[in-house]
Design a protein around this motif. Sequence first.
Motif, PDB file in Angstrom:
ATOM      1  N   ASP A 292       0.819  -1.210   0.000  1.00 37.38           N
ATOM      2  CA  ASP A 292       0.000   0.000   0.000  1.00 37.38           C
ATOM      3  C   ASP A 292       0.858   1.268   0.000  1.00 37.38           C
ATOM      4  N   HIS A 293       2.057   1.162  -0.593  1.00 40.04           N
ATOM      5  CA  HIS A 293       2.906   2.347  -0.665  1.00 40.04           C
ATOM      6  C   HIS A 293       2.393   3.264  -1.771  1.00 40.04           C
ATOM      7  N   LEU A 294       1.696   4.298  -1.372  1.00 40.86           N
ATOM      8  CA  LEU A 294       0.955   5.159  -2.289  1.00 40.86           C
ATOM      9  C   LEU A 294       1.840   5.775  -3.361  1.00 40.86           C
ATOM     10  N   ASP A 295       2.988   6.310  -2.959  1.00 39.32           N
ATOM     11  CA  ASP A 295       3.826   7.041  -3.904  1.00 39.32           C
ATOM     12  C   ASP A 295       4.357   6.149  -5.018  1.00 39.32           C
ATOM     13  N   CYS A 296       4.811   4.953  -4.665  1.00 38.78           N
ATOM     14  CA  CYS A 296       5.348   4.067  -5.700  1.00 38.78           C
ATOM     15  C   CYS A 296       4.237   3.442  -6.539  1.00 38.78           C
ATOM     16  N   LEU A 297       3.039   3.306  -5.995  1.00 43.19           N
ATOM     17  CA  LEU A 297       1.896   2.911  -6.825  1.00 43.19           C
ATOM     18  C   LEU A 297       1.615   3.994  -7.864  1.00 43.19           C
ATOM     19  N   PHE A 298       1.806   5.247  -7.478  1.00 40.77           N
ATOM     20  CA  PHE A 298       1.635   6.340  -8.431  1.00 40.77           C
ATOM     21  C   PHE A 298       2.700   6.273  -9.531  1.00 40.77           C
ATOM     22  N   VAL A 299       3.961   6.064  -9.131  1.00 34.75           N
ATOM     23  CA  VAL A 299       5.035   5.951 -10.126  1.00 34.75           C
ATOM     24  C   VAL A 299       4.713   4.849 -11.121  1.00 34.75           C
ATOM     25  N   LEU A 300       4.281   3.692 -10.630  1.00 35.03           N
ATOM     26  CA  LEU A 300       3.958   2.571 -11.515  1.00 35.03           C
ATOM     27  C   LEU A 300       2.781   2.913 -12.432  1.00 35.03           C
ATOM     28  N   THR A 301       1.797   3.632 -11.903  1.00 33.98           N
ATOM     29  CA  THR A 301       0.667   4.043 -12.736  1.00 33.98           C
ATOM     30  C   THR A 301       1.139   4.910 -13.894  1.00 33.98           C
ATOM     31  N   GLY A 319      -5.150   0.071  -7.030  1.00 32.24           N
ATOM     32  CA  GLY A 319      -4.431  -0.045  -5.759  1.00 32.24           C
ATOM     33  C   GLY A 319      -4.170   1.311  -5.147  1.00 32.24           C
ATOM     34  N   PHE A 320      -3.783   2.279  -5.969  1.00 32.66           N
ATOM     35  CA  PHE A 320      -3.567   3.641  -5.483  1.00 32.66           C
ATOM     36  C   PHE A 320      -4.852   4.206  -4.882  1.00 32.66           C
ATOM     37  N   LEU A 321      -5.964   4.096  -5.605  1.00 32.53           N
ATOM     38  CA  LEU A 321      -7.229   4.673  -5.128  1.00 32.53           C
ATOM     39  C   LEU A 321      -7.697   4.016  -3.834  1.00 32.53           C
ATOM     40  N   LYS A 322      -7.443   2.731  -3.690  1.00 25.91           N
ATOM     41  CA  LYS A 322      -7.826   2.029  -2.455  1.00 25.91           C
ATOM     42  C   LYS A 322      -7.062   2.574  -1.258  1.00 25.91           C
ATOM     43  N   PRO A 331      -6.564   7.906   8.915  1.00 27.13           N
ATOM     44  CA  PRO A 331      -5.195   8.442   8.814  1.00 27.13           C
ATOM     45  C   PRO A 331      -4.259   7.918   9.894  1.00 27.13           C
ATOM     46  N   GLU A 332      -4.819   7.497  11.025  1.00 27.79           N
ATOM     47  CA  GLU A 332      -3.969   6.991  12.099  1.00 27.79           C
ATOM     48  C   GLU A 332      -3.240   5.713  11.703  1.00 27.79           C
ATOM     49  N   GLU A 333      -3.763   5.004  10.712  1.00 24.79           N
ATOM     50  CA  GLU A 333      -3.101   3.780  10.253  1.00 24.79           C
ATOM     51  C   GLU A 333      -1.801   4.076   9.509  1.00 24.79           C
ATOM     52  N   TYR A 334      -1.600   5.341   9.131  1.00 20.33           N
ATOM     53  CA  TYR A 334      -0.424   5.723   8.340  1.00 20.33           C
ATOM     54  C   TYR A 334       0.408   6.771   9.071  1.00 20.33           C
ATOM     55  N   ALA A 335       0.453   6.660  10.406  1.00 24.39           N
ATOM     56  CA  ALA A 335       1.085   7.689  11.232  1.00 24.39           C
ATOM     57  C   ALA A 335       2.570   7.857  10.952  1.00 24.39           C
ATOM     58  N   PHE A 336       3.248   6.834  10.505  1.00 22.73           N
ATOM     59  CA  PHE A 336       4.695   6.921  10.309  1.00 22.73           C
ATOM     60  C   PHE A 336       5.064   7.091   8.834  1.00 22.73           C
ATOM     61  N   SER A 337       4.064   7.348   7.991  1.00 20.09           N
ATOM     62  CA  SER A 337       4.300   7.395   6.555  1.00 20.09           C
ATOM     63  C   SER A 337       4.260   8.824   6.038  1.00 20.09           C
ATOM     64  N   SER A 338       4.877   9.007   4.862  1.00 16.06           N
ATOM     65  CA  SER A 338       4.755  10.278   4.148  1.00 16.06           C
ATOM     66  C   SER A 338       4.249   9.971   2.749  1.00 16.06           C
ATOM     67  N   PHE A 339       3.485  10.909   2.191  1.00 14.15           N
ATOM     68  CA  PHE A 339       2.860  10.695   0.897  1.00 14.15           C
ATOM     69  C   PHE A 339       3.090  11.917   0.018  1.00 14.15           C
ATOM     70  N   ASN A 340       3.963  11.759  -0.955  1.00  9.13           N
ATOM     71  CA  ASN A 340       4.221  12.851  -1.890  1.00  9.13           C
ATOM     72  C   ASN A 340       3.090  13.015  -2.895  1.00  9.13           C
ATOM     73  N   MET A 341       2.391  11.936  -3.198  1.00 14.74           N
ATOM     74  CA  MET A 341       1.418  11.953  -4.274  1.00 14.74           C
ATOM     75  C   MET A 341      -0.031  11.895  -3.798  1.00 14.74           C
ATOM     76  N   SER A 342      -0.278  12.175  -2.526  1.00 13.91           N
ATOM     77  CA  SER A 342      -1.653  12.087  -2.023  1.00 13.91           C
ATOM     78  C   SER A 342      -2.564  13.111  -2.682  1.00 13.91           C
ATOM     79  N   GLY A 343      -1.996  14.215  -3.161  1.00 16.62           N
ATOM     80  CA  GLY A 343      -2.801  15.231  -3.818  1.00 16.62           C
ATOM     81  C   GLY A 343      -2.936  15.041  -5.317  1.00 16.62           C
ATOM     82  N   GLU A 344      -2.411  13.923  -5.847  1.00 19.55           N
ATOM     83  CA  GLU A 344      -2.415  13.708  -7.291  1.00 19.55           C
ATOM     84  C   GLU A 344      -3.415  12.637  -7.722  1.00 19.55           C
TER      85      GLU A 344
END
Length: 527
Positions: A292-301, A319-322, A331-344
């Motif tokens: 569920d790594h959002l940023d790399c799912l975006f890169v692959l897309t 997978g990205f949209l999920k 959001p608490e499930e991703y407390a230690f994560s950063s997301f560069n592409m959450s706005g994309e």
Amino acid sequence: MATLNVGSMGARKQRNHGVRSDRNSKSATLSLCMIVKDEQAWLGRCLQSVKGCVDEIVVVDTGSTDRTVEIAKGFGARVYFHPWEGDFAKHQNQAIDHATGDWILRMDADEVLAADSCKKIREAIEDDKADAFFINYLSFFNNGASCLRESKIRIFRNLDEIRYQGAVHEQLTGYRHPRTLNVDTYHYGYDLNGKEKERKLRRTTALIKKEIDKDPKNYFQHLCLAQCYAVNDQYPESIEQAFIGLRLMNEFNVEGHEKLWALYMVSSGFLKIGDLQEAEKHAKEAVAISPDHLDCLFVLTVVYHMRKDWEKLYETALGFLKVREALDHAPEEYAFSSFNMSGETWRVHIALGDFYLDRKDMESACRHFDKATLLTRTPLECHQLIGGCYRRAGLWDAAKRHYELALRYNVHDNTSAYGLAVSLKLSGDEQTYLDFVRRFEDSKVNHAGLCIEKGIVSLKDGAYDRAVEYFEKAQALDPNWTRGSSHTSDGWKREQGVFPETGDNDEAITPARDQERPPCRFNSLIV
């Protein structure tokens, strides 16, 4: 769970009777702590956002020469003066040392606390089981069009052992019982103009390099340097530093979100320089670690969209949209994560719309394109990209509609004008095409493809010298547009204004060739 024994966690500072609070004396008190220097452009908005939320404001000024101190005092701040020593952690800790509240809210001048935050924060600091809180931290770029979403600890108990370390990109240490708090802080300090951005990056890069000189095996600082290079569009340098960070993490058996961050910087760097194979390789490595790594799912897309690998695109986009939906709801499930592409997310919807166009499923394509237009912060670019999808599918009316919508946001936008001109030409609407290209202001043309269209129309009008000027300008702007083409200055000078006949070896830009050679922005979702 047993109540946290605050005394066992470290000595609490003696509270000062100067702490301003109209609340019950038993309520926990909150101190805003800041370090500032020449922040008059930002500080007022920051302090206004915490008005009524904090009990005191503590500001350490490291050498302002503008109205920063005056603005801070106008909000009732206690201001202390410490000369800048090139060590962010040291100055952050100085501010904390002056604070008298039970809890610290740490902010920078270029940040704003979301309007609905105060009640949540005041309730959270009554939790006797917590000593720190992760909050949502949203940094904006590209004139607000892009957003980096992170979780950062910005609220913590005022205890002696909880302090910052690191001269640059300082990290909070000493907390033991962190919680998550669904509060947003907006950061605007990266959304700068050219000179200010360059100055800030130069300062930060110099500090990071000093830290690396002191400790060459500090993988975190290598990653920070990689990020600085990426922000400055220095992608080969960014990739190199991220690889160094990865090598050091492997050496020290470091896993977790920092490794994912490094893999994202490597994969996105390769994507930016056009190496799709390496971009895919390292993004897939990250997704193998964390599906569920959002940023790399975006890169692959983006990679699969550029390759038109529709089945893989569909899988990674869903997978990205999920993950994106889960981030909003928990959001608490991703407390230690950063997301560069959450706005994309809107770009992913465009990719899915293109997928459905390829499947001739117009209803689904339109549904995703509509979602993109609702989610985007950059409607001009969004309509450009959708127009490109329709144009490549040969759906000229839909393409024209979206290019026209894009031009409503900027009538001089060359990319949209080029897309509209080509769509009009390929649809057979020659007169509208000619009228539109003639009307487009000559002094505003700075796009190679649009220069060629202006040149073609100039030839039709008998203005051969002007046509040659446009073809020369197209070559200067982007030789790839005219390489091997009769639409070059030399080619048209040879013809003296005579339209050449298309032969087997002729590379003149025909309608079919125009469709095959759109500019990069029409082919890509890259930000």
